[in-house]
Design an enzyme around this catalytic site. Sequence first.
Site: not given
Length: 335
Positions: A114, A262, A292
């Site tokens: 991430c 993120h 994601n």
Amino acid sequence: MKARIRAVESYLPAKILTNEDLAAEFPEWTVEKISAKTGISRRHIASDDEFSSHLAIGAGRALFDAHNISPESIKYLIVCTQSPDFYMPTTACLVQDGLGIPITAGATDITLGCSGYVYALGLAKGLIESGQVENVLVITADTYSKFINPLDKSVRTIFGDGAAATLVEATEGPEALVGFTYGSNGAGGKNLIVPHGGLRSGEDIAPKASMATRGLTESGYDLFMDGPEIFSFTIDIVPASVDEILAKAGVGFDDIDLFVFHQANAFMLEHLRKKLGIPKEKFFVALEESGNTVSSTIPIALTEAVRRGELAPGMRVMMLGFGVGLSWGGLVATW
């Protein structure tokens, strides 16, 4: 010479997993419940014969085509992935060959999730500003879907596959990438782990990741995420990181034109936005159509912000990645 971002493009695989698909598999979760919890409507999923190198090559080609960039001009390639095609060879070498980048270019992988995009930008800046190379092609690419147990709805609803390519180049102008801030806490590595993904059993350090504890049958890699622990980590680390980035960059909170964090999930992002007092018009969210995508969420969001006209030359954008590792990193870029 100073480093700047010249261009960003993204690439998503063709296969799509919708909330309707997931609700059909898990009837106890409605389409509305999945959307409300995650802010995601669909995720792009790599096909069985599609891997991180293929996505990376797709992103690189998209960048070259959209911005009239020649592969022969690339001096160095960084591929950020936690789902490499092989333990060896290095994925970056496969991508170098696939994109037709000269064999005189450096090519290396970094294995971060991430926060990986920020780390890769920091490395690119160092390579350029130390005079080693004139430009660096940064590609993020992950296929987390291949790690996920098909019966683990908690992570299947969140993660998608994707890639993004960014050209960082030398410029004689003022500094465009500043305020780099990093951090890591490996004690939290057990909270987001692929327990069967390497040479060592992850259950040694992450008992919660065991198949018996999770009530699942082992399917291969079986990615595990302790959602509450990751949420607590994020809520603790992000505000302090924002303050540190601003201090290092020498700018104030109101000097930032756009915040791109993120893209973990909509619930977490909205909680952070409110906690930090960021106006909605300055807080960019773009995960509904892709989910994601780990290392690629920030550059995919940047690509979308440019497309929508919400990120234009001269704007200051704060980027902040946080998650698996545990690891975090941020910076301020002048677009």
